[in-house]
Each structure stands twice: as C-alpha cells, then as structure tokens.
Write a protein that holds these residues in place. Structure first.
Motif, PDB file in Angstrom:
ATOM      1  N   LEU A 231      -3.138  -4.105  -6.142  1.00 48.55           N
ATOM      2  CA  LEU A 231      -3.881  -2.888  -5.826  1.00 48.55           C
ATOM      3  C   LEU A 231      -4.070  -2.036  -7.076  1.00 48.55           C
ATOM      4  O   LEU A 231      -3.139  -1.867  -7.864  1.00 48.55           O
ATOM      5  N   GLU A 232      -5.278  -1.497  -7.234  1.00 48.93           N
ATOM      6  CA  GLU A 232      -5.571  -0.625  -8.364  1.00 48.93           C
ATOM      7  C   GLU A 232      -6.199   0.658  -7.819  1.00 48.93           C
ATOM      8  O   GLU A 232      -7.340   0.647  -7.338  1.00 48.93           O
ATOM      9  N   PRO A 233      -5.483   1.790  -7.879  1.00 44.77           N
ATOM     10  CA  PRO A 233      -6.044   3.053  -7.361  1.00 44.77           C
ATOM     11  C   PRO A 233      -7.206   3.525  -8.233  1.00 44.77           C
ATOM     12  O   PRO A 233      -7.277   3.224  -9.426  1.00 44.77           O
TER      13      PRO A 233
ATOM     14  N   ILE B 129       0.844  -1.205   0.000  1.00 46.94           N
ATOM     15  CA  ILE B 129       0.000   0.000   0.000  1.00 46.94           C
ATOM     16  C   ILE B 129       0.875   1.250   0.000  1.00 46.94           C
ATOM     17  O   ILE B 129       0.663   2.188  -0.779  1.00 46.94           O
ATOM     18  N   GLU B 130       1.877   1.279   0.870  1.00 49.29           N
ATOM     19  CA  GLU B 130       2.758   2.448   0.948  1.00 49.29           C
ATOM     20  C   GLU B 130       3.532   2.635  -0.354  1.00 49.29           C
ATOM     21  O   GLU B 130       3.772   3.773  -0.784  1.00 49.29           O
TER      22      GLU B 130
ATOM     23  N   GLU C 165      -9.869   1.945   1.597  1.00 51.91           N
ATOM     24  CA  GLU C 165     -11.181   1.673   1.022  1.00 51.91           C
ATOM     25  C   GLU C 165     -11.569   2.704  -0.032  1.00 51.91           C
ATOM     26  O   GLU C 165     -12.204   2.378  -1.033  1.00 51.91           O
ATOM     27  N   ASN C 166     -11.189   3.961   0.192  1.00 54.22           N
ATOM     28  CA  ASN C 166     -11.613   5.043  -0.700  1.00 54.22           C
ATOM     29  C   ASN C 166     -10.587   5.400  -1.774  1.00 54.22           C
ATOM     30  O   ASN C 166     -10.906   6.190  -2.675  1.00 54.22           O
ATOM     31  N   TRP C 167      -9.383   4.872  -1.698  1.00 51.42           N
ATOM     32  CA  TRP C 167      -8.355   5.204  -2.682  1.00 51.42           C
ATOM     33  C   TRP C 167      -8.068   4.058  -3.654  1.00 51.42           C
ATOM     34  O   TRP C 167      -7.566   4.289  -4.736  1.00 51.42           O
TER      35      TRP C 167
ATOM     36  N   THR D 110       3.325   6.009  -2.642  1.00 49.18           N
ATOM     37  CA  THR D 110       4.519   6.788  -2.991  1.00 49.18           C
ATOM     38  C   THR D 110       4.526   7.124  -4.484  1.00 49.18           C
ATOM     39  O   THR D 110       4.894   8.234  -4.888  1.00 49.18           O
ATOM     40  N   GLN D 111       4.073   6.169  -5.289  1.00 46.23           N
ATOM     41  CA  GLN D 111       4.014   6.418  -6.726  1.00 46.23           C
ATOM     42  C   GLN D 111       2.926   7.420  -7.094  1.00 46.23           C
ATOM     43  O   GLN D 111       3.010   8.097  -8.117  1.00 46.23           O
ATOM     44  N   LEU D 112       1.925   7.510  -6.250  1.00 48.04           N
ATOM     45  CA  LEU D 112       0.801   8.409  -6.532  1.00 48.04           C
ATOM     46  C   LEU D 112       1.027   9.830  -6.008  1.00 48.04           C
ATOM     47  O   LEU D 112       0.271  10.740  -6.340  1.00 48.04           O
TER      48      LEU D 112
END
Length: 502
Positions: A468-470, A330-331, A453-455, A335-337
């Motif tokens: 994970l897919e933002p 997740i972290e 949950e929201n990101w 960081t990429q975002l």
C-alpha cells in the motif's frame, strides 16, 4: 311543466386552475346554469365538470360530452360563458357543428341564437376574442416566467427537498421569492447525494435506504428509481436552474443543498467516469487491488467461510491473499498516518499563519482571475450562438458546464474569503485524522471502500503480501497541501457522523 316536457341538456363547467377568481368557480358556474335552465324551461340531465385549461386540445371530459351529444344522448348543452366552454378554435368548430345535428347550444351570459346567421357570427367573434385572449395570456405568462428565471427565481413547483413560498393573506404561491429548503426533506436529499457520491451504491440499492429514512415524493410515496435519477441529475440542488426542454441555464437565488463539487462527482459516477459503481452486496475490496507482478485484478472468491483475493493469471507467482490480511495491513498503515497531538497543534498554528500568508492572497488573486476568465467565456458563448458557430444544444451544454465550473470556483473563493468557515472545516478534518484508524474501523463496508480508494494511490499484492502506498497529501503535514482535500472528504465525514448507513 314537468321534467319530461322540458328539453334535456348537458351542463358543462370548467376551471383551468385549482384556484379560480370569484364568480367563475365550478359551483358559481353550476348555479348560473341552473338559473338559466329554469328560465328557459330546460333541465340538466348530466353534468360534465372539467379542471383543465381550454387552451389545450384533448380535454377528456369535453371530448366525452361531445361524443355523447353527437349520439343524441341529450337535446342540447349549456355553457356558462364562451371562454368557459372553449378557448381554442379547433374545439369551437366542433361546438358550432352541433346545431347542424339539431343539438341546441346555450350560453348563459350571452343571448345568442345559434340557429341564425347573425347569432353564429356573434358567437364566432366572441370565440376568436377568447382564443386571442388565451394566446396573449400565455405569452404574458411565459414573459413573466422568463423574467423570474433571469432573476434567479424558479417560477414552477419546488423540487423535492425545497418548499414554495406562499402569501400570508390569501395563501397564493409567491414566485418573487427563492425556494426554501425543506427542514425535513432537505437533509435527506443531501444524504442521498452523499451516499451516491461514495460510489458504493447503485440507484436501485438506494431506493430501500431512502424509503427507510422517510424520503417521499410530492405524492407522499417512496421514491422510484426514476425519481432518484431525476433528483441526482438536477443541478437545482447545487444552485443552478436548468430548464429541461430548452436547456437554458440560470444562476439561482435559492440556497444550494449540495456543493457544485459534489454534484459534479455524482454526474461522473453516473456517467462511469469515476469508475464502476458497486453496491453494498459486493465483496469489501473488489476492484481495489491488483497484482504487483502482472497487473491483473485481484478477484474475490468465497471459500470455507473466508474471502480470498486471487490473481487470475495462472502463471503468476502471486496467488491469493485473505481479506483479513488486507484489512490488517490497511489498519497498520493508517495507524502510522495518524496525526499526533503535537502535530495537530503545530498544524493549527501553521493554518493560522497560512490564513494571513502571501500564498493565500496569491491564491485569492488566482481565483479572481480564473473567475473573470470563466465569466468572459460565458459571455462569448452568446456571440458564438448568434453567429451560428454553436447550435442551441451545444450552447446550452457548454453554458451548463461553464456555469458549474464558475460555481465551484466561487465556492472556493468564498472559503478563502471566509477563513473562519475554512478554519472550522480544517479543525474537523484534523480531529478526524487524529483518530484515522478508529474512523476506518467503525466505517461501514461502503465507507471503507471509499477510504481505501481515496487514501491509497498504490494498492497491489506481491505474491501474498499487500503493498500500500498512501497519497502524498495524506502523508503531508503541510496544511496548504492538505487544504484542497478537506472538502473532498465532507460527504463521507457527514455520513460517519450520522452513523446510519447499513
């Protein structure tokens, strides 16, 4: 004449409100009764004091006195005035029966002989006038209250978090002004809604948190579970006045403590529409991840000091993944975002261009149209109620939903019409997005769950690797796409700024 030779009577005094007009206070009534008793050679052996409206039946002190009189504990009773004794005919009938039991009835302000036909007739007429007066008074009070409500003023006691207004001269409550936000309890009510809106707290788990914060009810006691539930379902805090018994809805003049969006999110969570609520005692990512192969939930379990998330399908190649692996992944994605300084500068310029853009003006026109349509639907509701298409309950429910919808659109319209406020909100959002990884790291468990949950729209585990897919808006560098999500994050950002959640 000594007291033993004087007739022993009860003295009954009553006020219907804590603040009475001069001359009818409890002390004034008592003094007048004592003077009357001295003139008539009577003695008051027991006082019955009641602060209760005589328009209502079942007054406990009055009932107790009548029971004792029927048991012959006294030879008579002294009232100050008929309208101080009874103001409903049912209780008056009980009083007029006392002479038949050889119990004397005395009225200080009226020279009435209850043992004569004429005296009783006079007393009955006065009682009827008193009953008519209270009925008319009640009707006038209700009419006044309805008038205030239609003006957007709440004529009753201010809810927790708000204060009543008082006149400077006599300190009486003023119903012609909107309620004021309490500088102490108001922010705590806002925090209560913010906490619950994260979806990570049950009402019961919020009780000790709000008690520690110092939020108290009107009796200066910690809020009960019912008290918190009452606050969370009261749309007054978002700017609407909804009468509990009738269900009638009125737009309020008072300043809202929360946005309509926040209120609606809380109602969705309470009704289960926003997913299952969890408390701070649950595992960090419980219910957030699923198996990428079989879509089964990844269920947490504790083993040897570590938390593992396991696919419950024994035949599935996906087995377990440690919580530390999920958190690290997740972290890494956050960081990429993160927004870089160059991107921040470009987006600020883009925001300024958007303020004056045709797109924003088109959005304003669209909102104006939507608001007018909602108002028209509200107007049509009355016609549907009148012609019997809707019941009163259906009418109230639809009016409440449409009023909340209208509030949300008007808030959005105000933000578009006031770009400086929206610009401040956008700058705060961009600043936080510049340090999104650190934001996540300092967040408490409940806040981390809300962020994940929201990101991230896709939260799965493939064999033992997180996937994970933002959400697209989070990856976007377009302020027009980001703008709708700025408000959504306000509750969490407010909490993070306070840094008091445990």
């Amino acid at each position: 004449m000594n007291n033993h030779d004087m007739k022993q009577c009860f003295g009954y005094i009553r006020v219907s409100t804590k603040k009475q007009e001069e001359g009818v206070s409890l002390e004034a009534q008592k003094e007048a009764i004592l003077q009357y008793a001295a003139q008539k050679d009577l003695t008051v052996t027991q006082w019955f004091e009641e602060a209760h409206s005589a328009a209502k039946r079942g007054r406990p002190i009055f009932t107790s006195m009548m029971r004792q009189l029927r048991a012959k504990r006294a030879e008579g009773v002294i009232f100050h005035k008929i309208d101080r004794s009874v103001r409903n005919l049912s209780d008056w009938e009980a009083v007029t029966e006392l002479p038949n039991l050889d119990i004397d009835v005395h009225i200080v302000t009226e020279n009435i002989d209850f043992n004569s036909r004429g005296g009783r007739l006079t007393a009955d007429l006065l009682a009827v006038f008193a009953a008519d007066f209270i009925r008319n008074h009640q009707a006038e009070v209700k009419k006044g209250q309805l008038g205030r409500l239609k003006q957007g003023l709440y004529p009753f006691r201010a809810p927790i978090g708000y204060l009543d207004n008082y006149a400077r001269q006599d300190k009486t409550k003023r119903a012609d002004q909107p309620k004021r936000i309490c500088p102490i309890k108001g922010p705590l009510i806002k925090e209560l809604f913010d906490l619950y809106a994260t979806g990570q707290y049950s009402i019961r788990s919020l009780m000790p948190i709000m008690e520690k914060r110092g939020l108290r009810n009107h009796a200066d006691k910690p809020l009960s579970k019912h008290g918190i539930e009452t606050i969370l379902r009261n749309p007054f805090y978002s700017g609407l006045i909804v009468m509990q018994r009738s269900g009638d809805v009125y737009p309020g003049q008072h300043k809202p403590l929360i946005t309509p969006q926040l209120f609606c999110r809380v109602q969705d969570i309470k009704s289960g529409k926003a997913g299952k609520k969890v408390t701070k005692h649950n595992h960090l990512y419980r219910g957030l991840f699923r198996c990428a192969l079989c879509d089964a939930a990844m269920t947490p379990e504790k083993q040897k000091g570590h938390t593992y998330y396991r696919c419950q399908n024994s035949a599935c190649p996906t087995k377990t993944v440690r919580e530390e692996i999920l958190e690290h992944d997740i972290e890494h994605h956050l960081t990429q975002l993160q927004l870089q300084p160059k991107e921040i500068k470009e987006m600020e310029l883009q925001w300024q261009r958007w303020i004056d853009s045709d797109e924003r003006h088109a959005k304003q026109q669209s909102l104006d149209l939507a608001i007018n349509q909602t108002k028209a639907r509200l107007s049509r509701l009355t016609d549907l109620l009148v012609d019997g298409t809707l019941s009163k309950d259906e009418y109230n429910e639809r009016k409440r939903a449409l009023s909340l919808e209208l509030q949300q659109k008007e808030v959005e319209q105000a933000n578009l019409a006031n770009p400086h406020l929206s610009e401040q909100e956008m700058q705060k959002f961009l600043e936080l997005m510049k340090n999104v990884t650190q934001l996540y790291q300092i967040a408490k468990p409940a806040e981390k769950r809300w962020l994940v949950e929201n990101w991230f729209s896709n939260r799965t585990v493939l064999r033992n690797e997180p996937c994970l897919e933002p959400y697209s808006w989070l990856r976007s560098r377009d302020v027009a796409e980001l703008a709708p999500y700025v408000k959504m994050h306000d509750p969490l950002f407010e909490l993070l700024l306070r840094r008091e959640i445990k």
